[in-house]
Write a protein that holds these residues in place. Sequence first.
Motif, short mmCIF file in Angstrom:
data_model
loop_
_atom_site.label_atom_id
_atom_site.label_comp_id
_atom_site.label_asym_id
_atom_site.label_seq_id
_atom_site.Cartn_x
_atom_site.Cartn_y
_atom_site.Cartn_z
N GLN A 81 8.57 2.41 -7.83
CA GLN A 81 8.53 1.02 -8.28
C GLN A 81 9.93 0.42 -8.23
O GLN A 81 10.94 1.13 -8.32
CB GLN A 81 7.98 0.93 -9.70
CG GLN A 81 6.51 1.32 -9.82
CD GLN A 81 5.99 1.17 -11.23
OE1 GLN A 81 6.60 1.65 -12.18
NE2 GLN A 81 4.87 0.50 -11.38
N ASP A 83 12.38 -2.90 -9.71
CA ASP A 83 12.57 -3.95 -10.70
C ASP A 83 12.66 -5.30 -9.98
O ASP A 83 13.48 -5.47 -9.07
CB ASP A 83 13.86 -3.66 -11.47
CG ASP A 83 14.06 -4.57 -12.67
OD1 ASP A 83 13.60 -5.74 -12.62
OD2 ASP A 83 14.70 -4.13 -13.64
N LEU A 110 8.50 -4.02 -13.43
CA LEU A 110 8.50 -3.00 -12.39
C LEU A 110 7.24 -3.14 -11.56
O LEU A 110 6.13 -3.17 -12.10
CB LEU A 110 8.57 -1.60 -13.00
CG LEU A 110 9.89 -1.19 -13.63
CD1 LEU A 110 9.74 0.16 -14.33
CD2 LEU A 110 11.00 -1.11 -12.58
N LEU A 111 7.41 -3.27 -10.25
CA LEU A 111 6.27 -3.41 -9.34
C LEU A 111 6.32 -2.34 -8.26
O LEU A 111 7.40 -1.84 -7.92
CB LEU A 111 6.29 -4.79 -8.66
CG LEU A 111 5.77 -6.00 -9.41
CD1 LEU A 111 5.81 -7.20 -8.48
CD2 LEU A 111 4.36 -5.79 -9.93
N ALA A 112 5.16 -2.04 -7.70
CA ALA A 112 5.11 -1.14 -6.55
C ALA A 112 6.06 -1.65 -5.46
O ALA A 112 6.13 -2.84 -5.20
CB ALA A 112 3.68 -1.06 -6.01
N LYS A 113 6.80 -0.72 -4.86
CA LYS A 113 7.88 -1.13 -3.96
C LYS A 113 7.39 -2.00 -2.80
O LYS A 113 8.08 -2.94 -2.39
CB LYS A 113 8.64 0.08 -3.43
CG LYS A 113 7.85 1.00 -2.52
CD LYS A 113 8.73 2.15 -2.02
CE LYS A 113 7.96 3.06 -1.11
NZ LYS A 113 8.80 4.19 -0.64
N ARG A 115 5.03 -4.14 -2.78
CA ARG A 115 4.77 -5.50 -3.24
C ARG A 115 6.09 -6.28 -3.37
O ARG A 115 6.16 -7.46 -3.06
CB ARG A 115 4.04 -5.48 -4.59
CG ARG A 115 2.82 -6.41 -4.61
CD ARG A 115 1.97 -6.21 -5.84
NE ARG A 115 0.77 -7.02 -5.73
CZ ARG A 115 -0.34 -6.68 -5.08
NH1 ARG A 115 -0.39 -5.52 -4.46
NH2 ARG A 115 -1.38 -7.48 -5.01
N ASP A 144 1.16 -6.86 -12.40
CA ASP A 144 1.09 -5.50 -11.87
C ASP A 144 0.58 -5.49 -10.43
O ASP A 144 1.06 -6.25 -9.61
CB ASP A 144 0.20 -4.63 -12.78
CG ASP A 144 0.75 -4.57 -14.21
OD1 ASP A 144 1.98 -4.56 -14.37
OD2 ASP A 144 -0.06 -4.56 -15.15
N ASP A 145 -0.41 -4.66 -10.14
CA ASP A 145 -0.89 -4.53 -8.77
C ASP A 145 -1.75 -5.70 -8.32
O ASP A 145 -2.21 -5.74 -7.17
CB ASP A 145 -1.69 -3.23 -8.60
CG ASP A 145 -0.79 -2.00 -8.66
OD1 ASP A 145 0.43 -2.16 -8.46
OD2 ASP A 145 -1.29 -0.90 -8.93
#
Length: 212
Positions: A81, A83, A110-113, A115, A144-145
């Motif tokens: 993830q 920031d 924090l997000l999935a990279k 995204r 989030d996702d």
Amino acid sequence: MSAATTLEALDLAALLCSRVCHDLISPAGAIVNGLEVLEESKDEETKTFALDLIKKSARTASARLQFCRLAFGAAGSAGAQIDTGDAESVARGFIEDDKVKLTWSVPRVLLAKNRVKLALNMVVVAAQAIPRGGVLTVESSGADDAMTFKITAKGLNARIAQAVPDLLAGSPASGTVDAHAIQPFYTGLLGRHCGLAVTIEAEGDAVVVAAR
């Protein structure tokens, strides 16, 4: 629209490397020129100018490297993830100058990279729509996702390059992708990986890049 175009992994990697080199060659060349002037000149005013050029170009090269690391690189292990605050920081360093300003309205999470990489690449696509400068506004919806993005580009004579919509859709009219076209093509690829469709449209005097 043409049929979907698929790139081999090696071709995709090579084209992305070309894109990164394109961003770095100008400041790197300016540093070399500044060092040559610094070495050859005996005039203090010229030396000061050369030193300023070196410092400015080094900062530009550093900012572009940091951006490319997040936007195109692995940025951690699989499933990592990122920031969004770090994404904002590198986006500002890469995009903002005397002509272009960035308004970032994405919450710090924090997000999935992939995204985050999508959002950064969308910023670049939007910036290319205002070659004479203007304001880029980055907004998000959801969490989030399920987070989606919208980048609005406003500037004098904002326009959409003819090939970009099809490249984002993964279906270039020519059926091929070169180093000049890889960035919007890669943006669309990231979007599809995240389950989103990336589009670019004119809205009044603005251009909007959206992932939904």
